[in-house]
Every structure is written in C-alpha cells, then in structure tokens.
Design a protein around this motif. Structure first.
Motif, PDB file in Angstrom:
ATOM      1  N   GLN A 214       0.827  -1.201   0.000  1.00  0.00           N
ATOM      2  CA  GLN A 214       0.000   0.000   0.000  1.00  0.00           C
ATOM      3  C   GLN A 214       0.864   1.254   0.000  1.00  0.00           C
ATOM      4  O   GLN A 214       0.586   2.217  -0.726  1.00  0.00           O
ATOM      5  N   LYS A 215       1.925   1.247   0.802  1.00  0.00           N
ATOM      6  CA  LYS A 215       2.830   2.393   0.844  1.00  0.00           C
ATOM      7  C   LYS A 215       3.496   2.611  -0.509  1.00  0.00           C
ATOM      8  O   LYS A 215       3.708   3.748  -0.941  1.00  0.00           O
ATOM      9  N   LYS A 216       3.830   1.525  -1.171  1.00  0.00           N
ATOM     10  CA  LYS A 216       4.459   1.626  -2.491  1.00  0.00           C
ATOM     11  C   LYS A 216       3.496   2.270  -3.491  1.00  0.00           C
ATOM     12  O   LYS A 216       3.895   3.122  -4.304  1.00  0.00           O
ATOM     13  N   GLU A 217       2.216   1.885  -3.427  1.00  0.00           N
ATOM     14  CA  GLU A 217       1.221   2.498  -4.304  1.00  0.00           C
ATOM     15  C   GLU A 217       1.068   3.988  -4.007  1.00  0.00           C
ATOM     16  O   GLU A 217       0.984   4.808  -4.924  1.00  0.00           O
ATOM     17  N   LEU A 218       1.014   4.326  -2.728  1.00  0.00           N
ATOM     18  CA  LEU A 218       0.850   5.730  -2.343  1.00  0.00           C
ATOM     19  C   LEU A 218       2.063   6.564  -2.763  1.00  0.00           C
ATOM     20  O   LEU A 218       1.913   7.726  -3.145  1.00  0.00           O
ATOM     21  N   GLU A 219       3.253   5.971  -2.708  1.00  0.00           N
ATOM     22  CA  GLU A 219       4.463   6.672  -3.165  1.00  0.00           C
ATOM     23  C   GLU A 219       4.321   7.059  -4.631  1.00  0.00           C
ATOM     24  O   GLU A 219       4.727   8.140  -5.042  1.00  0.00           O
ATOM     25  N   GLN A 220       3.730   6.169  -5.427  1.00  0.00           N
ATOM     26  CA  GLN A 220       3.545   6.444  -6.848  1.00  0.00           C
ATOM     27  C   GLN A 220       2.506   7.543  -7.091  1.00  0.00           C
ATOM     28  O   GLN A 220       2.482   8.161  -8.160  1.00  0.00           O
ATOM     29  N   LEU A 221       1.647   7.765  -6.077  1.00  0.00           N
ATOM     30  CA  LEU A 221       0.595   8.779  -6.203  1.00  0.00           C
ATOM     31  C   LEU A 221       0.967  10.097  -5.526  1.00  0.00           C
ATOM     32  O   LEU A 221       0.165  11.033  -5.506  1.00  0.00           O
ATOM     33  N   LYS A 222       2.167  10.163  -4.988  1.00  0.00           N
ATOM     34  CA  LYS A 222       2.577  11.296  -4.158  1.00  0.00           C
ATOM     35  C   LYS A 222       2.447  12.635  -4.867  1.00  0.00           C
ATOM     36  O   LYS A 222       2.071  13.647  -4.267  1.00  0.00           O
ATOM     37  N   ASN A 223       2.750  12.682  -6.154  1.00  0.00           N
ATOM     38  CA  ASN A 223       2.717  13.942  -6.899  1.00  0.00           C
ATOM     39  C   ASN A 223       1.451  14.103  -7.742  1.00  0.00           C
ATOM     40  O   ASN A 223       1.386  14.990  -8.598  1.00  0.00           O
ATOM     41  N   GLN A 224       0.461  13.259  -7.499  1.00  0.00           N
ATOM     42  CA  GLN A 224      -0.812  13.354  -8.220  1.00  0.00           C
ATOM     43  C   GLN A 224      -1.554  14.608  -7.772  1.00  0.00           C
ATOM     44  O   GLN A 224      -1.862  14.776  -6.594  1.00  0.00           O
ATOM     45  N   THR A 225      -1.832  15.513  -8.699  1.00  0.00           N
ATOM     46  CA  THR A 225      -2.460  16.787  -8.339  1.00  0.00           C
ATOM     47  C   THR A 225      -3.986  16.708  -8.297  1.00  0.00           C
ATOM     48  O   THR A 225      -4.629  17.599  -7.757  1.00  0.00           O
TER      49      THR A 225
ATOM     50  N   THR B  95      -5.054   2.570   6.719  1.00  0.00           N
ATOM     51  CA  THR B  95      -4.818   3.215   5.421  1.00  0.00           C
ATOM     52  C   THR B  95      -4.538   4.701   5.616  1.00  0.00           C
ATOM     53  O   THR B  95      -3.621   5.261   4.999  1.00  0.00           O
ATOM     54  N   LEU B  96      -5.300   5.344   6.481  1.00  0.00           N
ATOM     55  CA  LEU B  96      -5.093   6.776   6.753  1.00  0.00           C
ATOM     56  C   LEU B  96      -3.710   7.023   7.364  1.00  0.00           C
ATOM     57  O   LEU B  96      -3.063   8.027   7.052  1.00  0.00           O
ATOM     58  N   LYS B  97      -3.255   6.125   8.222  1.00  0.00           N
ATOM     59  CA  LYS B  97      -1.917   6.270   8.803  1.00  0.00           C
ATOM     60  C   LYS B  97      -0.853   6.202   7.716  1.00  0.00           C
ATOM     61  O   LYS B  97       0.127   6.959   7.725  1.00  0.00           O
ATOM     62  N   ASN B  98      -1.040   5.304   6.758  1.00  0.00           N
ATOM     63  CA  ASN B  98      -0.101   5.206   5.639  1.00  0.00           C
ATOM     64  C   ASN B  98      -0.164   6.455   4.769  1.00  0.00           C
ATOM     65  O   ASN B  98       0.865   6.929   4.271  1.00  0.00           O
ATOM     66  N   VAL B  99      -1.369   6.988   4.595  1.00  0.00           N
ATOM     67  CA  VAL B  99      -1.543   8.226   3.822  1.00  0.00           C
ATOM     68  C   VAL B  99      -0.753   9.357   4.475  1.00  0.00           C
ATOM     69  O   VAL B  99      -0.035  10.111   3.797  1.00  0.00           O
ATOM     70  N   GLU B 100      -0.871   9.482   5.791  1.00  0.00           N
ATOM     71  CA  GLU B 100      -0.165  10.552   6.496  1.00  0.00           C
ATOM     72  C   GLU B 100       1.344  10.389   6.376  1.00  0.00           C
ATOM     73  O   GLU B 100       2.079  11.353   6.151  1.00  0.00           O
ATOM     74  N   GLN B 101       1.823   9.142   6.511  1.00  0.00           N
ATOM     75  CA  GLN B 101       3.270   8.894   6.446  1.00  0.00           C
ATOM     76  C   GLN B 101       3.835   9.160   5.060  1.00  0.00           C
ATOM     77  O   GLN B 101       4.928   9.706   4.922  1.00  0.00           O
ATOM     78  N   VAL B 102       3.090   8.797   4.029  1.00  0.00           N
ATOM     79  CA  VAL B 102       3.615   8.894   2.660  1.00  0.00           C
ATOM     80  C   VAL B 102       3.257  10.221   1.988  1.00  0.00           C
ATOM     81  O   VAL B 102       4.105  10.859   1.369  1.00  0.00           O
ATOM     82  N   LEU B 103       1.994  10.643   2.135  1.00  0.00           N
ATOM     83  CA  LEU B 103       1.534  11.840   1.424  1.00  0.00           C
ATOM     84  C   LEU B 103       1.603  13.112   2.259  1.00  0.00           C
ATOM     85  O   LEU B 103       1.524  14.212   1.722  1.00  0.00           O
ATOM     86  N   GLY B 104       1.699  12.949   3.574  1.00  0.00           N
ATOM     87  CA  GLY B 104       1.775  14.127   4.433  1.00  0.00           C
ATOM     88  C   GLY B 104       0.407  14.623   4.862  1.00  0.00           C
ATOM     89  O   GLY B 104      -0.591  13.914   4.806  1.00  0.00           O
ATOM     90  N   ALA B 105       0.348  15.876   5.284  1.00  0.00           N
ATOM     91  CA  ALA B 105      -0.866  16.456   5.881  1.00  0.00           C
ATOM     92  C   ALA B 105      -1.872  16.870   4.804  1.00  0.00           C
ATOM     93  O   ALA B 105      -2.025  18.043   4.497  1.00  0.00           O
ATOM     94  N   ARG B 106      -2.558  15.921   4.235  1.00  0.00           N
ATOM     95  CA  ARG B 106      -3.563  16.197   3.208  1.00  0.00           C
ATOM     96  C   ARG B 106      -4.959  16.348   3.838  1.00  0.00           C
ATOM     97  O   ARG B 106      -5.226  15.855   4.924  1.00  0.00           O
TER      98      ARG B 106
END
Length: 285
Positions: free
Chosen positions: A153-164, A179-190
């Motif tokens: 899941q983290k690997k997928e989110l890394e690929q989406l990191k710059n998705q606008t 999932t939300l914890k992974n979102v915070e770790q990978v994507l930051g404060a969204r």
C-alpha cells in the motif's frame, strides 16, 4: 479499429451494462428497470443479492452468476448466447459494472467479436461522494481499492505522491484507519474525506485533515463500506519538522557523517536563517 453504432439492426444480441443502486433502491432508473425486464438473461455478480432487486421491481428474468471466480468459463457461454441473438444485461452487486467489480473482461470479449455493448448511466459511489466531499471535483483520479498489505500500500501511495487531482479510493471500514496512517506517512498532511453508507439512512461525511480524521475514527469505529477521498498534491513540499536548538541540530548532522560546514549549511536551510547565524551559535560566538 472498431466502430459501434449502438442502435439499429445487428446480427447478434446486445450486452447491456446496467448500474444498480449503491444503497437506496429509489436510485434505480426507469431505463434500468425496463432494460432488465426486456433482457433474456441477467449476468449477476451475486444472484442472491440481485434476486432481491428483481423481486422489488417485479422482474422475472433468469440469472446466471458472473463474478471474479468464474468469469473465464462464463465468458464463452455468454458470447455464444449473444451471437444467437439474446439480449444480456450485466449487473454488479452495487453501482456500475466493471468499476471495482467484474465486467471489463466480458466487455473486451464482446468488442473482439463485434457484439454491441451499451452502457446505462446510473449510481456510482465514487462520483456521488466526490461532488459532496468539498474537495476539488476536477480533475479527479479514481483508483479503487489499494493493496491490503502495508508495504504494498505504501508503495502504491508513493507512486501517487505527486498526483495533483483529487484521489478516490474504496476501502473497508476495518482497514480505513491503517490506510489513513499510511496516507499521512507517505503523502503528508492532506485534506481527506470519508463517505460512509452512501445513500443509506446512516450516510455520513467525515471531513478534515488526515490526522483529525485518524483521531476521529480511532474513537468512533466505522461501519459500512467507505469511500475515501484525498486532496491532490498542491506543489508545496511540507516543511521538515526539526527538533532541538540549531546547535543541537548541527551536532546531530555531524554525528550522521556531515562535515561541520555541510551541517551548518543544512541547518540554516531547514530553519530559513543565514549560515552566519548558525555558525555563531554552533561555535558559541
């Protein structure tokens, strides 16, 4: 190249992709009901679930199961019936066929055999959630389900990191917190929105920054299928959180292998101050 004229005379039957309600049966369209009534056969993801819908609308048409575990053997059978001139309607348990549900393989097989495929508009959870989420509705990026394993899941989110674009996911209520914890770790404060029990009596929208929503779902366990929306990357890199005095930060970087000159430069950059200021603090000048 394939050109389809959906309406008119055809040598074969037609495959109709019929959306079903995602919760509220009143969301069934007149056209969807008429199409199911006129069909020779209904290919259903779960015949028991679909039978409840058919009973509600007094539709007496035979069903044949068509799901992720049997589609390979079912497709040749359905193609044969379509070539014989039968009209087949395909439905999933809820929403649009092919969207996180079976269907795409049958559509591709029909196109390969020049069998018309007609899609009916109707209920779909992702779009329903998006327009009431408060996040930007366009552009949007529908992803569906993320992998269940944390590392994948983290690997997928890394690929989406710059998705606008605003991102749309489907998630189980039992997994949404992790999932939300992974979102915070990978994507930051969204900014995120959880839409729960869409179109049903207990429909709920939970809106806030990702940490706020994590705190909420920690205290209020969720029930019902969830749609998770995440704001896109806005081009701003979050400021790195730094701890300790600037002198302590320099000392920490030196311990990690940087020279004192490199460490001073890095700390000045992190704290947005001049190098001379950090130099003086580090050397007690």
């Amino acid at each position: 190249m394939n050109i389809q004229r959906s309406y008119g005379k055809h040598e074969s039957g037609t495959l109709y992709l019929v959306p079903t309600p995602i919760g509220n049966l009143d969301d069934m369209t007149f056209r969807a009901v008429k199409t199911l009534q006129a069909a020779d056969l209904i290919a259903s993801e779960d015949t028991r679930n679909t039978q409840k819908l058919l009973n509600h609308f007094e539709i007496n048409v035979p069903q044949k199961s068509f799901h992720e575990h049997n589609y390979r053997e079912r497709i040749p059978e359905l193609i044969r019936l379509l070539k014989e001139g039968q009209m087949i309607a395909q439905v999933s348990d809820a929403g649009m066929p092919s969207i996180s549900d079976p269907g795409q393989e049958l559509v591709a097989a029909c196109i390969a055999e020049n069998i018309p495929v007609v899609s009916l508009p109707g209920a779909t959870a992702g779009m329903t959630a998006l327009i009431a989420s408060g996040l930007s509705p366009q552009p949007f990026y529908f992803y569906g389900f993320l992998q269940r394993k944390k590392s994948q899941q983290k690997k997928e989110l890394e690929q989406l990191k710059n998705q606008t674009a605003t991102m749309i996911f489907y998630e189980s209520p039992h997994r949404v917190k992790e999932t939300l914890k992974n979102v915070e770790q990978v994507l930051g404060a969204r900014q995120v929105v959880i839409c729960r029990e869409l179109t049903k009596l207990y429909e709920e929208y939970i809106r806030g920054d990702v940490q706020e929503v994590i705190d909420y779902v920690s205290e209020h366990p969720l029930k019902g299928e969830c749609c998770l929306l995440i704001s896109g990357f806005n081009g701003e890199v979050a400021e790195e959180i730094v701890e300790g005095t600037m002198k302590e930060q320099v000392e920490q970087l030196i311990e990690e292998g940087l020279s004192s000159k490199e460490a001073i430069k890095e700390v000045a950059k992190r704290n947005q101050v001049k190098k001379q200021e950090v130099y003086k603090l580090f050397h007690d000048l």
